[in-house]
Design an enzyme around this catalytic site. Structure first.
Site, PDB file in Angstrom:
ATOM      1  N   CYS A 143      51.201  31.780  44.350  1.00 46.57           N
ATOM      2  CA  CYS A 143      50.256  30.867  45.010  1.00 46.57           C
ATOM      3  C   CYS A 143      50.991  30.100  46.103  1.00 46.57           C
ATOM      4  CB  CYS A 143      49.656  29.890  44.001  1.00 46.57           C
ATOM      5  SG  CYS A 143      48.663  28.625  44.833  1.00 46.57           S
ATOM      6  N   GLY A 260      42.648  41.707  48.762  1.00 45.40           N
ATOM      7  CA  GLY A 260      42.703  41.001  50.036  1.00 45.40           C
ATOM      8  C   GLY A 260      41.989  41.779  51.113  1.00 45.40           C
TER       9      GLY A 260
HETATM   10  C1  DHB Z   1      44.999  28.882  45.432  1.00 45.00           C
HETATM   11  C2  DHB Z   1      45.702  29.718  44.596  1.00 45.00           C
HETATM   12  C3  DHB Z   1      46.069  30.943  45.045  1.00 45.00           C
HETATM   13  O1  DHB Z   1      46.792  31.811  44.257  1.00 45.00           O
HETATM   14  C4  DHB Z   1      45.722  31.330  46.338  1.00 45.00           C
HETATM   15  O2  DHB Z   1      46.083  32.541  46.757  1.00 45.00           O
HETATM   16  C5  DHB Z   1      45.020  30.501  47.162  1.00 45.00           C
HETATM   17  C6  DHB Z   1      44.645  29.261  46.686  1.00 45.00           C
HETATM   18  C7  DHB Z   1      44.657  27.531  44.983  1.00 45.00           C
HETATM   19  O3  DHB Z   1      44.223  27.350  43.840  1.00 45.00           O
HETATM   20  O4  DHB Z   1      44.850  26.609  45.779  1.00 45.00           O
END
Ligand code: DHB
Length: 322
Positions: A143, A260
């Site tokens: 993330c 994606g």
């Molecule tokens: C969030 C988490 C992710 O893994 C991502 O790719 C985009 C946003 C999030 O929760 O902010």
């Protein structure tokens, strides 16, 4: 409404990923729609072949303040901040889905996504999630939005990525297929993929969101997202996703969930030709609504019908054979 399939030539869209059978290759990506047992079931009723839960933490994790997302016809940016009520709540919701799966003939597998800030916490959450007997476990080490809190994602470092993979595999006794979700924001993607494969990963999810990126409101000169930056997704990224999957397919033997940029059946076919076995769909819900899963499946069937493809697995990696 369940998706009605054309199936004019008995074509088979079912596919096997890491020894788990999916009725079709289109799966809900983590973090979108799948918050409760009911919502996961709803996604299957809308035609998906499988679901990934949002990423689950050991304890409750507060997300970022609003606004957390914005999108236009080219891209989508979000920084939700991985909010989650923690593993105890997840037990209830995943438990509900698993009961339906077993009792009502839902054949769509569940991928439980886990997240943590420390390698040891990944081990602990993996052990707890295994109690629910998910069909697969996805490890979110990529993330881009919690860097302030947790530092650089583990997916950006081949040794850390391997360490997390090893501990998750060990604490789940090797009983569950482990998918590692990679970041596209690296310059040694194939090295990282090889490193998680050697550490015991059974599959790769490619990719998490790009960036992070920023969008500014020019009337106020302020970033639109409260977090200022957010992960970038959406249709404009497709050439980057396709190239990444193409490179990964050559580099590793484990199967890939291509995630994606997919909005249509044709997009899904393209990622599969690059090397994806399953297709993760997330942002497309914003563009085409909750019915997007069945729409993509029907478009894939139409394409297969027109191109005399009877078994969808035939097209996985096709571009590499040309
Ligand atoms: C969030 C988490 C992710 O893994 C991502 O790719 C985009 C946003 C999030 O929760 O902010």
């Amino acid at each position: 409404m369940p998706a009605l399939l054309l199936n004019s030539k008995n074509m088979d869209l079912s596919i096997t990923f890491a020894n788990v059978h999916f009725p079709n290759p289109v799966v809900l990506a983590s973090g979108v729609l799948g918050v409760t047992g009911n919502s996961l079931k709803y996604v299957i009723e809308n035609g998906a072949g499988g679901v990934t839960t949002k990423s689950i933490w050991l304890e409750e994790h507060l997300g970022h303040p609003n606004p957390t997302m914005m999108g236009n016809e080219h891209f989508f940016v979000n920084a939700v901040g991985l909010p989650d009520a923690g593993i105890d709540k997840a037990h209830e919701e995943i438990g509900k889905y698993m009961n339906w799966h077993d009792s009502q003939g839902l054949k769509a597998p569940l991928i439980a996504s886990i997240v943590a800030g420390k390698v040891s916490d990944f081990g602990e959450i993996a052990e707890k999630i295994a109690e629910l007997k998910p069909h697969l476990i996805e490890v979110n080490i990529s993330c881009p939005n919690v860097e302030d809190e947790l530092g650089k994602p583990f997916a950006c470092d081949m040794n850390q990525a391997a360490e997390v993979t090893k501990i998750v595999k060990k604490r789940t006794n090797g009983e569950y297929p482990i998918i590692v979700k990679l970041s596209p924001n690296v310059n040694n993607l194939t090295e990282i993929a090889k490193s998680v494969e050697a550490a015991g990963a059974d599959g790769i999810c490619a990719f998490n969101t790009f960036g992070p990126g920023m969008v500014i409101d020019i009337d106020t000169a302020q970033p639109i997202l409260a977090n200022k930056v957010g992960g970038v997704s959406g249709p404009g990224l497709k050439p980057l996703v396709v190239k990444g999957i193409y490179d990964l397919y050559k580099a590793v033997k484990i199967p890939i969930i291509g995630t994606g940029s997919v909005l249509t059946g044709r997009d899904a076919i393209e990622l599969m030709m690059a090397g994806a076995t399953l297709i993760g769909v997330g942002t497309a819900v914003y563009y085409r609504g909750d019915e997007v899963f069945g729409k993509i499946v029907r478009e894939m069937e139409e394409w297969c019908d027109e191109n005399d493809v009877l078994d969808i697995s035939e097209i996985v990696g096709r571009t590499h054979q040309i």
